[in-house]
Design a protein around this motif. Structure first.
Motif, short mmCIF file in Angstrom:
data_model
loop_
_atom_site.label_atom_id
_atom_site.label_comp_id
_atom_site.label_asym_id
_atom_site.label_seq_id
_atom_site.Cartn_x
_atom_site.Cartn_y
_atom_site.Cartn_z
N ALA A 56 -6.64 7.35 -3.51
CA ALA A 56 -6.21 6.48 -2.32
C ALA A 56 -4.59 6.39 -2.50
O ALA A 56 -4.33 6.27 -3.44
CB ALA A 56 -6.76 5.24 -2.33
N GLY A 57 -3.80 6.64 -1.52
CA GLY A 57 -2.39 6.59 -1.59
C GLY A 57 -1.81 5.67 -0.33
O GLY A 57 -2.02 5.81 0.60
N ARG A 58 -0.72 5.00 -0.88
CA ARG A 58 0.15 4.27 0.17
C ARG A 58 1.17 5.56 0.80
O ARG A 58 1.70 6.14 0.02
CB ARG A 58 0.91 3.19 -0.51
CG ARG A 58 1.89 2.71 0.46
CD ARG A 58 2.61 1.59 -0.14
NE ARG A 58 3.81 0.63 0.52
CZ ARG A 58 4.16 -0.43 0.24
NH1 ARG A 58 3.86 -0.95 -0.95
NH2 ARG A 58 5.18 -0.75 1.16
N VAL A 59 1.07 5.65 2.19
CA VAL A 59 1.79 6.41 3.07
C VAL A 59 2.83 5.80 3.89
O VAL A 59 2.28 4.79 4.74
CB VAL A 59 0.78 7.46 4.06
CG1 VAL A 59 1.61 8.53 4.50
CG2 VAL A 59 -0.05 7.97 2.89
N GLU A 60 4.03 6.22 3.86
CA GLU A 60 5.02 5.33 4.65
C GLU A 60 6.45 6.27 4.74
O GLU A 60 6.78 7.01 3.95
CB GLU A 60 5.22 4.36 4.41
CG GLU A 60 5.82 4.03 2.99
CD GLU A 60 5.85 2.63 2.57
OE1 GLU A 60 5.16 1.75 3.20
OE2 GLU A 60 7.07 1.93 1.79
#
Length: 315
Positions: A56-60
């Protein structure tokens, strides 16, 4: 496991101790694709779901904090969004397994109820037998990040908290336990006693991941952070062992700094020296793979000496 109150150590002291410790073995950047060129950082450690390893990864975008959490699978050396997987409007994802459930969570931001134009935050939790069955089951107190759950040896659920303000200052770690996920309440989290002797009032920290060790202790992966005189942020990954029966904690120690990872960009200049502890995969050979976000811009893996092995040998 020490039985006395841990000696309170500052970032400076912990850095001096780390300089005398064995260096990490190997650093590696994780390659991501399929998210429109956005940054992927502050990842979880890989976890197994339906026979496949998932991150799971933070994407921005680099110039934004409007974040989404994607679930990625590896395809020919590159991590790509898993087909059909849910996407959450959250920051800083984390994963644990409690009573047969996959427990997923992250930080939800929303307009501050008092300060116009400002954002506030809270930690939200989902559970399911698999990733595609995740359903929301709990929302933590407004203003609290770094709530983490761990199934303990007696079957109860350990809850690490991170109050700020009157109780926790810039951020200190608390702990309580509940009988099951259904017994998790905002009051239980707010009433959790602090683990004393960990952070000075000028610094702060929190738990990122908790591992039940073979002897019933909990191996805690977290962070300690501080500002320098120019208000740059410095985040360091740390570990300690915790006895959930007595509330005793070992002294914290750092496992790495930003300089142990490969060079790379930063989201902002004041975030250049940030390592966000994502998760730890213990490999059974005396080493562990440490997954982290670096400088709020990239995701990397660092192979290190398993930091929990020495605590597991104690009893």
């Amino acid at each position: 496991m020490q039985t006395r109150m841990p000696t309170m150590k500052t970032c400076k002291t912990l850095l001096e101790e780390l300089a005398r410790a064995p260096r990490p073995f190997r650093a590696e950047k994780l390659a991501f694709a399929g998210v429109g060129g956005r940054d992927v950082y502050n990842i979880s450690a890989p976890f197994e779901d339906d026979g496949e390893w998932v991150i799971a990864g933070r994407v921005e975008e680099r110039d934004s904090e409007q974040s989404e959490v994607y679930f990625f699978v590896e395809r020919e050396g590159t991590w790509v969004p898993r087909e059909g997987a849910p996407v959450f409007a959250l920051q800083d994802p984390f994963i644990s397994r409690v009573h047969g459930h996959l427990v997923f969570g992250g930080v939800e931001t929303f307009p501050h109820p008092v300060l116009h134009g400002k954002l506030y935050w809270r930690t939200v939790f989902y559970r399911g037998k698999t990733m595609n069955e995740l359903m929301h089951f709990f929302t933590g107190p407004d203003g609290m990040k770094d709530i983490r759950l761990v199934e303990l040896r007696d079957g109860s659920v350990g809850v690490f908290t991170r109050p700020q303000g009157e109780k926790g200052g810039r951020g200190k770690i608390g702990f309580t336990r509940v009988g099951s996920l259904d017994e998790l309440t905002v009051k239980a989290i707010q009433d959790a006693p602090l683990i004393h002797g960990q952070f000075t009032d000028e610094e702060w920290g929190g738990v990122n991941e908790a591992h039940l060790l073979a002897n019933g202790l909990v191996g805690v992966l977290g962070h300690i952070a501080c500002f320098d005189q120019e208000r740059n942020r410095h985040y360091y990954p740390m570990v300690f062992a915790f006895n959930p029966d007595t509330g005793e904690a070992s002294e914290m120690e750092l496992i790495a700094t930003r300089s142990h990872f490969l060079d790379g960009p930063a989201k902002r200049p004041d975030l250049a020296d940030v390592v966000f502890s994502g998760g730890l995969v213990r490999k059974g050979d005396g080493t562990a793979d440490f997954y982290a976000g670096t400088s709020d811009a990239e995701a990397q893996k660092l192979t290190i000496v398993d930091p929990f092995m020495k605590y597991e040998r104690q009893g």
